[in-house]
Design an enzyme around this catalytic site. Structure first.
Site, mmCIF file in Angstrom:
data_model
loop_
_atom_site.group_PDB
_atom_site.id
_atom_site.type_symbol
_atom_site.label_atom_id
_atom_site.label_comp_id
_atom_site.label_asym_id
_atom_site.label_seq_id
_atom_site.Cartn_x
_atom_site.Cartn_y
_atom_site.Cartn_z
ATOM 1 N N GLU A 127 6.521 -9.225 -2.296
ATOM 2 C CA GLU A 127 6.292 -10.461 -3.049
ATOM 3 C C GLU A 127 5.329 -11.330 -2.277
ATOM 4 O O GLU A 127 5.677 -12.497 -2.250
ATOM 5 C CB GLU A 127 7.608 -10.980 -3.510
ATOM 6 N N ASN A 137 5.570 -3.966 -2.545
ATOM 7 C CA ASN A 137 6.654 -4.134 -3.647
ATOM 8 C C ASN A 137 6.588 -5.404 -4.343
ATOM 9 O O ASN A 137 6.246 -6.392 -3.621
ATOM 10 C CB ASN A 137 7.954 -3.827 -3.013
ATOM 11 N N HIS A 183 12.959 -6.162 -12.851
ATOM 12 C CA HIS A 183 14.451 -7.000 -13.108
ATOM 13 C C HIS A 183 14.230 -7.420 -14.576
ATOM 14 O O HIS A 183 13.721 -8.610 -14.688
ATOM 15 C CB HIS A 183 14.571 -8.028 -12.332
ATOM 16 N N GLU A 187 13.263 -1.341 -8.461
ATOM 17 C CA GLU A 187 14.497 -2.441 -8.576
ATOM 18 C C GLU A 187 14.543 -2.599 -9.998
ATOM 19 O O GLU A 187 14.138 -3.727 -10.850
ATOM 20 C CB GLU A 187 14.149 -3.888 -8.120
ATOM 21 N N ASP A 197 16.585 -3.483 -13.332
ATOM 22 C CA ASP A 197 17.997 -4.124 -14.363
ATOM 23 C C ASP A 197 17.600 -4.327 -15.719
ATOM 24 O O ASP A 197 16.401 -4.470 -15.958
ATOM 25 C CB ASP A 197 18.150 -5.531 -13.537
HETATM 26 C C1 XIL Z 1 18.741 -9.559 -3.755
HETATM 27 C C2 XIL Z 1 19.885 -8.919 -3.331
HETATM 28 O O1 XIL Z 1 20.287 -7.877 -4.080
HETATM 29 C C3 XIL Z 1 21.002 -10.123 -3.295
HETATM 30 O O2 XIL Z 1 22.007 -9.505 -2.705
HETATM 31 C C4 XIL Z 1 20.246 -11.070 -2.482
HETATM 32 O O3 XIL Z 1 21.386 -12.136 -2.420
HETATM 33 C C5 XIL Z 1 19.296 -11.734 -2.806
HETATM 34 O O4 XIL Z 1 18.130 -10.564 -2.927
HETATM 35 N N1 XIL Z 1 13.920 -8.856 -5.358
HETATM 36 C C6 XIL Z 1 14.074 -8.144 -4.471
HETATM 37 C C7 XIL Z 1 15.309 -7.735 -3.678
HETATM 38 O O5 XIL Z 1 13.110 -7.767 -3.689
HETATM 39 O O6 XIL Z 1 15.376 -7.977 -2.327
HETATM 40 C C8 XIL Z 1 16.436 -8.988 -4.293
HETATM 41 O O7 XIL Z 1 17.467 -8.698 -3.652
HETATM 42 C C9 XIL Z 1 16.265 -9.038 -5.859
HETATM 43 C C10 XIL Z 1 14.846 -9.473 -6.018
#
Ligand code: XIL
Length: 324
Positions: A133, A173, A209, A238, A240
């Site tokens: 990020e 990433n 996400h 990642e 969701d």
């Molecule tokens: C999240 C974790 O899952 C949580 O447990 C933590 O509190 C915050 O981070 N993007 C990312 C991840 O790259 O590292 C994040 O993970 C979610 C968003």
């Protein structure tokens, strides 16, 4: 292969990594979680255990025990292991006070961190999210302690330091790349320049996400092809799929399944060979804690429900991998 095959078996037969981000606590304490991770996924990512804050209780000490629990589990059961993440603007140690550091000190500190952590694991970790990020939605570089101390060069330095100590695949990433054109262009330019100059980057990780709104699978596929044309691997790191309270579809589990199916098909078709959901089951999803205060989102983003029973989305992903 019968329809009773597990997701892991399907993914392995198809030659695709299908993984989950794991957390150390449920892996140790919840046998349902452990079994689901072991039998249903081909790869694992550390959720927070390798981030600088959780890893470094004090300036001179590291605590690798939680990270090791996940890495050892992956190694033991022949799963690919993704290390997340060496350099990020947040989840830094509480003791880390940015105003105490000069630019040179930031550089020395970050170099030692990257070398120590990536070097310790070597090939026990297959792929690293080296930098997470670094770019804003408008395409500008994110201000962070690393950026303030070293300027934009901190990103390539992190890749170079990691490559000095490991042969793992090295990834950049980030989130919202398929949906934010200015950000996508900036990340593209950054990585194209790295490729031109021989900075050791192997791939890009797309966080997806879809919490409240989901990227159009066709846009994701376009993004995948664009970065693959640079010679980069593209992983979905990642994933969701959750809906905002107030705009939940009539049949949310069916809608979620359909989205997972369409996304997996589009990604595999575009050349993605690794997809990871951000958690194993809904009961342990970060969406639960992270968004609880806002009470804006449903908390059902994953393939397995709170009891680790498979949801329609699970069957949809298996079907997508079968057909892909
Ligand atoms: C999240 C974790 O899952 C949580 O447990 C933590 O509190 C915050 O981070 N993007 C990312 C991840 O790259 O590292 C994040 O993970 C979610 C968003």
């Amino acid at each position: 292969m019968s329809s009773e095959a597990t997701l892991r078996e399907r993914a392995e037969a198809r030659g695709i990594e299908f993984g989950a981000a794991l957390s150390a606590a449920p892996l140790r304490e919840d046998s349902n979680y452990w079994n689901t991770a072991r039998t249903e996924f081909t790869s694992v990512t550390t959720s927070s255990e390798l981030k600088m804050g959780p890893l470094r209780p004090s300036p001179k000490t590291y605590d690798f025990s939680d990270a090791d629990a996940i890495v050892d589990f992956g190694n033991e059961y022949d799963m690919a292991v993704r290390g997340h993440t060496l350099v990020w603007h947040t989840q830094k140690p509480d003791w880390f006070q940015e105003w105490d550091y000069s630019g040179d000190q930031v550089r020395d500190f970050l170099r030692d961190h990257v070398r120590t952590v990536a070097g310790r694991y070597g090939t026990r970790i297959d792929a690293w999210d080296v930098v997470n990020e670094a770019v804003h939605e408008d395409g500008s570089m994110r201000e962070s302690v690393w950026y303030e101390g070293m300027g934009p060069e901190y990103v390539e330095k992190a890749f170079e330091w990691a490559a000095e100590v490991t042969d793992s695949d090295l990834f950049y990433n980030d989130y919202d790349i398929p949906t934010e054109p200015e950000k996508a262009d900036a990340v593209y330019d950054l990585l194209a320049d790295f490729r031109d100059r021989g900075v050791p980057v192997d791939g890009i990780g797309l966080q997806l996400h879809g919490i409240g709104s989901q990227a159009d699978p066709a846009d994701v596929a376009d993004t995948v092809r664009r970065f693959r044309d640079l010679g980069l691997d593209v992983h979905v790191t990642e994933l969701d799929v959750a809906y905002e309270v107030g705009s939940v579809p009539d049949d949310p589990l069916a809608a979620q399944a359909e989205y997972y199916r369409a996304l997996v098909e589009a990604c595999v078709d575009a050349g993605v060979d690794s997809i990871t959901t951000w958690g194993v089951n809904d009961g342990n999803s970060w969406v639960r804690d992270f968004y609880k205060a806002e009470e804006r989102f449903t908390i059902d983003p994953l393939l397995f429900d709170r009891k680790c029973d498979p949801k329609p989305a699970y069957h949809a992903v298996k079907a997508a991998l079968f057909e892909a």
